[in-house]
Design a protein around this motif. Structure first.
Motif, mmCIF file in Angstrom:
data_model
loop_
_atom_site.group_PDB
_atom_site.id
_atom_site.type_symbol
_atom_site.label_atom_id
_atom_site.label_comp_id
_atom_site.label_asym_id
_atom_site.label_seq_id
_atom_site.Cartn_x
_atom_site.Cartn_y
_atom_site.Cartn_z
ATOM 1 N N GLN A 82 0.862 -1.180 0.000
ATOM 2 C CA GLN A 82 0.000 0.000 0.000
ATOM 3 C C GLN A 82 0.897 1.228 0.000
ATOM 4 O O GLN A 82 1.913 1.260 0.705
ATOM 5 C CB GLN A 82 -0.878 -0.046 1.263
ATOM 6 N N ALA A 83 0.563 2.200 -0.828
ATOM 7 C CA ALA A 83 1.363 3.422 -0.825
ATOM 8 C C ALA A 83 0.522 4.613 -1.276
ATOM 9 O O ALA A 83 -0.278 4.502 -2.213
ATOM 10 C CB ALA A 83 2.572 3.274 -1.728
ATOM 11 N N THR A 84 0.678 5.709 -0.580
ATOM 12 C CA THR A 84 0.026 6.963 -0.954
ATOM 13 C C THR A 84 1.152 7.938 -1.285
ATOM 14 O O THR A 84 1.958 8.270 -0.413
ATOM 15 C CB THR A 84 -0.832 7.492 0.221
ATOM 16 N N LEU B 163 2.206 1.609 -11.992
ATOM 17 C CA LEU B 163 1.797 0.772 -10.853
ATOM 18 C C LEU B 163 0.599 -0.096 -11.218
ATOM 19 O O LEU B 163 0.589 -1.300 -10.935
ATOM 20 C CB LEU B 163 1.479 1.656 -9.640
ATOM 21 N N THR C 215 -5.416 1.065 -8.317
ATOM 22 C CA THR C 215 -4.641 2.304 -8.284
ATOM 23 C C THR C 215 -5.559 3.475 -8.578
ATOM 24 O O THR C 215 -6.325 3.438 -9.545
ATOM 25 C CB THR C 215 -3.531 2.254 -9.359
ATOM 26 N N TYR D 167 -2.657 1.609 -4.305
ATOM 27 C CA TYR D 167 -1.838 2.785 -4.611
ATOM 28 C C TYR D 167 -2.717 4.006 -4.852
ATOM 29 O O TYR D 167 -3.668 3.941 -5.619
ATOM 30 C CB TYR D 167 -0.974 2.529 -5.853
ATOM 31 N N LEU E 96 8.056 3.017 -3.917
ATOM 32 C CA LEU E 96 7.403 2.058 -3.012
ATOM 33 C C LEU E 96 8.359 1.623 -1.909
ATOM 34 O O LEU E 96 7.941 1.108 -0.888
ATOM 35 C CB LEU E 96 6.936 0.822 -3.779
#
Ligand SMILES: Nc1ncnc2c1ncn2[C@@H]1O[C@H](COP(=O)(O)OP(=O)(O)OP(=O)(O)O)[C@@H](O)[C@H]1O
Ligand SMILES: [Mg+2]
Length: 368
Positions: A129-131, A154, A162, A246, A367
């Motif tokens: 998970q990434a913001t 991504l 995403t 994402y 990431l």
């Protein structure tokens, strides 16, 4: 997704298996005899092998024994796949070290299902998970270009949900760059929400792109102007963070105190700069502002984007001046304007270009 080696001298079987396995998302290497198969395993051990029994040069049984003994791959799943199907054949295969023995009458779907069962469970990878937000106090450094291509990279490589959010208060360009005509905007998603910003309320405002990216666009109509200090924006980012693997945000060149809480939700903020003096000044000011708004310094990374073909400051000078490493340097790409004008981002229109490769690599670096 796994790496599967198929060893068989029958071209039709090879073609059929290659097709079925690729359709199931696997990478397939084919060899038409056991000698070649062993060389291939030695060069790069696959995740699973499917081998025929009757082959020239070496039988499937011998191939299997050699993989187990000479190459010491005792855990590697090996499925023997043969036209001969007597109990004795199965026993011989198992004695040779095969994990399973299937008849060539087995349908490709059943074979693929058995392969998926035998594949070792992949260890849980690093956080999925990434913001990520990209930002520049100086306009025109390529923030939108990079966010759009990052989101695509991504969505396409990780195949995970995403979302791309264009936070430009009005007239942002993310939709245009993706060739989409927005019918709704981030502001609409906020106005539709009362107290909390639930996914159900946001969903109707997400615009689907063929790549899988879901876009929350910037408004094209002054009546729908987005106010960055809106408290609900923080809730929106929290909701997206919880719902998508994402979330990539195009942050407009403003550092309002009231957007601090939202910016603190990001896992990474990429400061995008052109290799020139005005960008260096903007980055220095932005760094100070972001930290003042509560963003942890170690979440901020530098991304150099070469928007001009030549004459830029060397990377060493940039790093020395800003006393920070540069995470990525995206090369100048003459085709970029064409990509913008055609609504087909570089990652799709020219994926082999150095700039597209650099942006795909950047997606992974962000990431980490
Ligand atoms: N690596 C590159 N090589 C060549 N041209 C580029 C590159 N990156 C971006 N561009 C071009 O630079 C221009 C500005 O890009 P973009 O709109 O993404 O910048 P921005 O920072 O979002 O601008 P704004 O401040 O208006 O939001 C576009 O025409 C884009 O095609
Ligand atoms: Mg922009």
């Amino acid at each position: 997704m796994a790496n599967i080696l198929v060893v068989d001298d029958d071209k039709n079987i090879l073609r059929l298996l290659e097709f079925s396995l690729k359709r199931a998302g696997h990478t397939v290497t084919i060899c038409d005899d056991g000698v070649q198969g062993l060389a291939q395993v030695k060069a790069q051990a696959p995740d699973l092998i499917v081998a025929d029994v009757m082959m020239p040069k070496m039988t499937g049984y011998d191939f299997c024994k050699q993989v187990r003994t000479n190459l010491s791959l005792s855990e590697l799943p090996i499925i023997m796949f043969s036209a001969r199907f007597q109990p004795i054949d199965k026993q011989t295969a198992l004695d040779a070290g095969a994990t399973d023995y299937l008849s060539k009458n087995t349908s490709p779907d059943v074979l693929v299902a058995r392969i998926n069962e035998l594949l070792p469970a992949k260890p849980a990878g690093p956080t999925t998970q990434a913001t990520i937000g990209l930002f520049s106090l100086r306009g025109g450094t390529g923030v939108t270009t990079l966010t759009v291509n990052l989101a695509l990279a991504l969505a396409l490589t990780k195949k995970a949900p995403t979302t791309l959010v264009d936070l430009a208060p009005l007239g942002g360009h993310a939709a245009l760059m993706l060739g989409l005509r927005p019918t709704s905007s981030v502001a609409d998603a906020l106005f539709a929400s009362k107290d909390d910003v639930a996914l159900e309320t946001v969903k109707p405002h997400l615009i689907q792109h063929a790549s899988g990216v879901q876009l929350l666009a910037s408004a094209l109509n002054y009546d729908h102007l987005l106010y960055l200090g809106d408290k609900r924006l923080e809730q929106l980012v929290t909701t997206l963070k919880l719902s998508f693997a994402y979330t990539i945000l195009d942050i407009p060149p403003l550092l309002e105190p009231r957007s601090g809480a939202m910016l603190q939700l990001f896992d990474k903020i990429g400061l995008v700069l052109a290799p020139d003096m005005p960008s260096l000044q903007s980055v220095a000011v932005a760094l100070q502002g972001l930290v003042r708004l509560g963003v942890a310094d170690n979440k901020i990374v530098l991304i150099v984007n070469n928007i001009l073909p030549q004459g830029g400051l060397p990377l060493e000078v940039i790093q020395k001046t800003l006393k920070r490493p540069v995470l990525a340097s995206i090369p100048y790409e003459a085709e970029m304007v064409k990509a913008v004008n055609s609504g087909k981002p570089l990652l799709l229109s020219s994926p082999q270009s150095p700039a597209a490769a650099a942006m795909a690599k950047l997606a992974n670096s962000l990431l980490g």
